[in-house]
Scaffold this motif. Sequence first.
Motif, PDB file in Angstrom:
ATOM      1  N   VAL A   5      85.343 -56.036 -33.581  1.00 33.75           N
ATOM      2  CA  VAL A   5      84.748 -55.846 -32.260  1.00 33.75           C
ATOM      3  C   VAL A   5      83.573 -54.885 -32.332  1.00 33.75           C
ATOM      4  CG1 VAL A   5      85.158 -54.948 -29.941  1.00 33.75           C
ATOM      5  CG2 VAL A   5      86.857 -56.420 -31.006  1.00 33.75           C
ATOM      6  N   ARG A   6      83.699 -53.843 -33.123  1.00 32.28           N
ATOM      7  CA  ARG A   6      82.618 -52.850 -33.207  1.00 32.28           C
ATOM      8  C   ARG A   6      81.330 -53.476 -33.746  1.00 32.28           C
ATOM      9  NH1 ARG A   6      81.561 -50.840 -38.233  1.00 32.28           N
ATOM     10  NH2 ARG A   6      82.963 -51.549 -39.891  1.00 32.28           N
ATOM     11  N   GLN A   7      81.467 -54.480 -34.622  1.00 36.84           N
ATOM     12  CA  GLN A   7      80.289 -55.147 -35.151  1.00 36.84           C
ATOM     13  C   GLN A   7      79.598 -55.965 -34.066  1.00 36.84           C
ATOM     14  OE1 GLN A   7      82.445 -57.227 -38.211  1.00 36.84           O
ATOM     15  NE2 GLN A   7      81.602 -55.937 -39.843  1.00 36.84           N
ATOM     16  N   LEU A   8      80.400 -56.670 -33.275  1.00 36.60           N
ATOM     17  CA  LEU A   8      79.832 -57.457 -32.183  1.00 36.60           C
ATOM     18  C   LEU A   8      79.185 -56.550 -31.151  1.00 36.60           C
ATOM     19  CD1 LEU A   8      82.705 -60.060 -31.668  1.00 36.60           C
ATOM     20  CD2 LEU A   8      80.648 -60.279 -33.073  1.00 36.60           C
ATOM     21  N   ARG A   9      79.840 -55.427 -30.849  1.00 34.98           N
ATOM     22  CA  ARG A   9      79.281 -54.490 -29.880  1.00 34.98           C
ATOM     23  C   ARG A   9      77.955 -53.926 -30.382  1.00 34.98           C
ATOM     24  NH1 ARG A   9      83.559 -51.764 -29.085  1.00 34.98           N
ATOM     25  NH2 ARG A   9      84.178 -52.796 -27.134  1.00 34.98           N
ATOM     26  N   CYS A  10      77.863 -53.707 -31.669  1.00 36.30           N
ATOM     27  CA  CYS A  10      76.626 -53.198 -32.273  1.00 36.30           C
ATOM     28  C   CYS A  10      75.499 -54.220 -32.134  1.00 36.30           C
ATOM     29  CB  CYS A  10      76.877 -52.871 -33.739  1.00 36.30           C
ATOM     30  SG  CYS A  10      75.415 -52.291 -34.622  1.00 36.30           S
ATOM     31  N   ASP A  16      70.298 -55.744 -26.459  1.00 34.06           N
ATOM     32  CA  ASP A  16      70.112 -55.237 -25.099  1.00 34.06           C
ATOM     33  C   ASP A  16      69.187 -54.034 -25.045  1.00 34.06           C
ATOM     34  OD1 ASP A  16      71.750 -57.206 -24.186  1.00 34.06           O
ATOM     35  OD2 ASP A  16      73.501 -55.942 -23.863  1.00 34.06           O
ATOM     36  N   GLU A  17      69.261 -53.188 -26.058  1.00 32.49           N
ATOM     37  CA  GLU A  17      68.440 -51.964 -26.061  1.00 32.49           C
ATOM     38  C   GLU A  17      67.078 -52.178 -26.682  1.00 32.49           C
ATOM     39  OE1 GLU A  17      69.387 -49.337 -24.467  1.00 32.49           O
ATOM     40  OE2 GLU A  17      71.364 -50.176 -24.025  1.00 32.49           O
ATOM     41  N   GLY A  18      66.884 -53.309 -27.359  1.00 33.01           N
ATOM     42  CA  GLY A  18      65.570 -53.642 -27.893  1.00 33.01           C
ATOM     43  C   GLY A  18      65.254 -53.091 -29.262  1.00 33.01           C
ATOM     44  N   GLY A  19      66.231 -52.551 -29.954  1.00 34.85           N
ATOM     45  CA  GLY A  19      65.982 -52.029 -31.286  1.00 34.85           C
ATOM     46  C   GLY A  19      67.119 -51.171 -31.804  1.00 34.85           C
ATOM     47  N   PHE A  20      67.009 -50.764 -33.062  1.00 29.02           N
ATOM     48  CA  PHE A  20      68.071 -50.011 -33.717  1.00 29.02           C
ATOM     49  C   PHE A  20      68.155 -48.580 -33.199  1.00 29.02           C
ATOM     50  CE2 PHE A  20      67.683 -53.651 -36.266  1.00 29.02           C
ATOM     51  CZ  PHE A  20      68.764 -53.745 -37.110  1.00 29.02           C
ATOM     52  N   THR A  21      67.018 -47.972 -32.933  1.00 23.16           N
ATOM     53  CA  THR A  21      67.022 -46.581 -32.491  1.00 23.16           C
ATOM     54  C   THR A  21      67.711 -46.415 -31.152  1.00 23.16           C
ATOM     55  OG1 THR A  21      64.944 -46.167 -33.676  1.00 23.16           O
ATOM     56  CG2 THR A  21      65.579 -44.584 -31.967  1.00 23.16           C
ATOM     57  N   ASP A  22      67.320 -47.228 -30.184  1.00 24.51           N
ATOM     58  CA  ASP A  22      67.928 -47.130 -28.858  1.00 24.51           C
ATOM     59  C   ASP A  22      69.382 -47.587 -28.875  1.00 24.51           C
ATOM     60  OD1 ASP A  22      65.628 -46.114 -27.788  1.00 24.51           O
ATOM     61  OD2 ASP A  22      64.876 -48.036 -27.062  1.00 24.51           O
ATOM     62  N   ALA A  23      69.706 -48.561 -29.729  1.00 28.45           N
ATOM     63  CA  ALA A  23      71.104 -48.995 -29.851  1.00 28.45           C
ATOM     64  C   ALA A  23      71.970 -47.857 -30.367  1.00 28.45           C
ATOM     65  CB  ALA A  23      71.198 -50.197 -30.778  1.00 28.45           C
ATOM     66  N   ALA A  24      71.434 -47.097 -31.326  1.00 32.13           N
ATOM     67  CA  ALA A  24      72.187 -45.956 -31.861  1.00 32.13           C
ATOM     68  C   ALA A  24      72.461 -44.923 -30.775  1.00 32.13           C
ATOM     69  CB  ALA A  24      71.408 -45.318 -33.014  1.00 32.13           C
ATOM     70  N   LEU A  25      71.457 -44.673 -29.930  1.00 27.27           N
ATOM     71  CA  LEU A  25      71.649 -43.724 -28.827  1.00 27.27           C
ATOM     72  C   LEU A  25      72.697 -44.237 -27.845  1.00 27.27           C
ATOM     73  CD1 LEU A  25      67.913 -42.766 -28.113  1.00 27.27           C
ATOM     74  CD2 LEU A  25      69.662 -41.321 -29.173  1.00 27.27           C
ATOM     75  N   ALA A  26      72.641 -45.527 -27.533  1.00 29.80           N
ATOM     76  CA  ALA A  26      73.593 -46.094 -26.576  1.00 29.80           C
ATOM     77  C   ALA A  26      75.018 -46.064 -27.112  1.00 29.80           C
ATOM     78  CB  ALA A  26      73.192 -47.526 -26.236  1.00 29.80           C
ATOM     79  N   LEU A  27      75.162 -46.271 -28.419  1.00 25.06           N
ATOM     80  CA  LEU A  27      76.494 -46.306 -29.030  1.00 25.06           C
ATOM     81  C   LEU A  27      76.984 -44.930 -29.455  1.00 25.06           C
ATOM     82  CD1 LEU A  27      76.029 -49.499 -31.256  1.00 25.06           C
ATOM     83  CD2 LEU A  27      77.364 -49.323 -29.148  1.00 25.06           C
ATOM     84  N   GLY A  28      76.082 -43.957 -29.482  1.00 24.16           N
ATOM     85  CA  GLY A  28      76.468 -42.607 -29.889  1.00 24.16           C
ATOM     86  C   GLY A  28      76.695 -42.471 -31.380  1.00 24.16           C
ATOM     87  N   VAL A  29      75.942 -43.237 -32.176  1.00 25.68           N
ATOM     88  CA  VAL A  29      76.057 -43.166 -33.636  1.00 25.68           C
ATOM     89  C   VAL A  29      74.662 -43.014 -34.217  1.00 25.68           C
ATOM     90  CG1 VAL A  29      78.155 -44.574 -33.649  1.00 25.68           C
ATOM     91  CG2 VAL A  29      75.923 -45.683 -33.891  1.00 25.68           C
ATOM     92  N   SER A  30      74.582 -42.898 -35.536  1.00 27.33           N
ATOM     93  CA  SER A  30      73.281 -42.764 -36.181  1.00 27.33           C
ATOM     94  C   SER A  30      72.622 -44.133 -36.345  1.00 27.33           C
ATOM     95  CB  SER A  30      73.442 -42.112 -37.557  1.00 27.33           C
ATOM     96  OG  SER A  30      74.138 -42.975 -38.442  1.00 27.33           O
ATOM     97  N   GLN A  31      71.312 -44.119 -36.521  1.00 30.42           N
ATOM     98  CA  GLN A  31      70.593 -45.372 -36.739  1.00 30.42           C
ATOM     99  C   GLN A  31      71.046 -46.023 -38.039  1.00 30.42           C
ATOM    100  OE1 GLN A  31      66.369 -45.118 -36.153  1.00 30.42           O
ATOM    101  NE2 GLN A  31      65.950 -47.057 -37.199  1.00 30.42           N
ATOM    102  N   ARG A  36      74.044 -50.331 -41.025  1.00 33.69           N
ATOM    103  CA  ARG A  36      75.172 -50.711 -41.888  1.00 33.69           C
ATOM    104  C   ARG A  36      76.124 -51.683 -41.174  1.00 33.69           C
ATOM    105  NH1 ARG A  36      75.072 -45.139 -43.177  1.00 33.69           N
ATOM    106  NH2 ARG A  36      76.833 -44.774 -41.762  1.00 33.69           N
ATOM    107  N   THR A  37      76.369 -51.419 -39.893  1.00 35.09           N
ATOM    108  CA  THR A  37      77.291 -52.270 -39.145  1.00 35.09           C
ATOM    109  C   THR A  37      76.733 -53.679 -38.995  1.00 35.09           C
ATOM    110  OG1 THR A  37      78.119 -50.343 -37.928  1.00 35.09           O
ATOM    111  CG2 THR A  37      78.572 -52.518 -36.992  1.00 35.09           C
ATOM    112  N   LEU A  38      75.438 -53.785 -38.688  1.00 36.42           N
ATOM    113  CA  LEU A  38      74.822 -55.098 -38.576  1.00 36.42           C
ATOM    114  C   LEU A  38      74.868 -55.831 -39.914  1.00 36.42           C
ATOM    115  CD1 LEU A  38      73.205 -57.221 -36.966  1.00 36.42           C
ATOM    116  CD2 LEU A  38      71.140 -56.110 -37.848  1.00 36.42           C
ATOM    117  N   ALA A  39      74.563 -55.114 -40.992  1.00 40.66           N
ATOM    118  CA  ALA A  39      74.575 -55.735 -42.318  1.00 40.66           C
ATOM    119  C   ALA A  39      75.967 -56.251 -42.664  1.00 40.66           C
ATOM    120  CB  ALA A  39      74.096 -54.736 -43.368  1.00 40.66           C
TER     121      ALA A  39
END
Length: 286
Positions: A5-10, A16-31, A36-39
């Motif tokens: 589930v965490r991979q799908l959420r990533c 939705d956030e338009g990129g890795f940087t904003d996705a990291a902020l939304a998820l509260g994790v590092s870029q 790594r999760t997407l890979a």
Amino acid sequence: MDVEVRQLRCLVAIVDEGGFTDAALALGVSQAAVSRTLASLERALGVRLLRRTSREVALTAAGLRVVAHARRVLAEVEGLVREVASGRASLRIGYAWSALGRHTLAFQRDWAKTRPETELELVRANSATAGLAEGMCELGIVRRPLDERRFESVIVGLERRLCALASDDPLARRRSVRLADLTGRTLLVDSRTGTTTTELWPPDARPAARETHDIDDWLTAISTGRCVGMTAEATAHQYPRPGVVYRPVRDAEPIAVRLAWWRDDPHPAAPGVRELLVALYQEGKG
């Protein structure tokens, strides 16, 4: 295949956030964690999901399909958590512009009375599938056919086709109009969810067309007199608006109201919803 589930959420967060940087902020994790999760998800599925350039992140064809399924899975997980927490089952029914018109309130009340164990929620989703493809609901109220490979649907009722006009339009003085009365006008349409196109008219008598994607914008433009609209009868009941009147189009075919669901994932409440809606539309004929 080991998909989490965490991979799908990533993946959904990246889109939705338009990129890795904003996705990291939304998820509260590092870029780096997002990358790594997407890979790991791409390895598990064996396909590439995103194309990264210096300016944007774009979904591949496989990515488009996976995101649609991911939204459904995440919605199901969130629904499961809500049900467990509340101790009640839930059912979300999506609709684009108008739900069930004059039958909306009766449907909600009758459902609560006869099926109190299943909490009903109507969700407005301005998409061609009324939120089904986006994972926003389990059933959808739609007024045009869907892709039969993915979705199944059944007609629960018919609605008159109405013309929406400015209240000071000369045609507003009539009790009804004909398609020919609108030749030479500008028709405001929503090609994603709307029920009307210029193909209703003969090729040599079609009105001009302008695009819109929002019911409020549609009503506002029509109230100015610059445009007219064509819609299902339910819209008139759902959205009465000062400055706008609705008139039946007497030579246009009625609009079929359909209840739709994922073909490979029917909701157990679908037969009950169908039965109740058919009864309401049958009663409304009188």
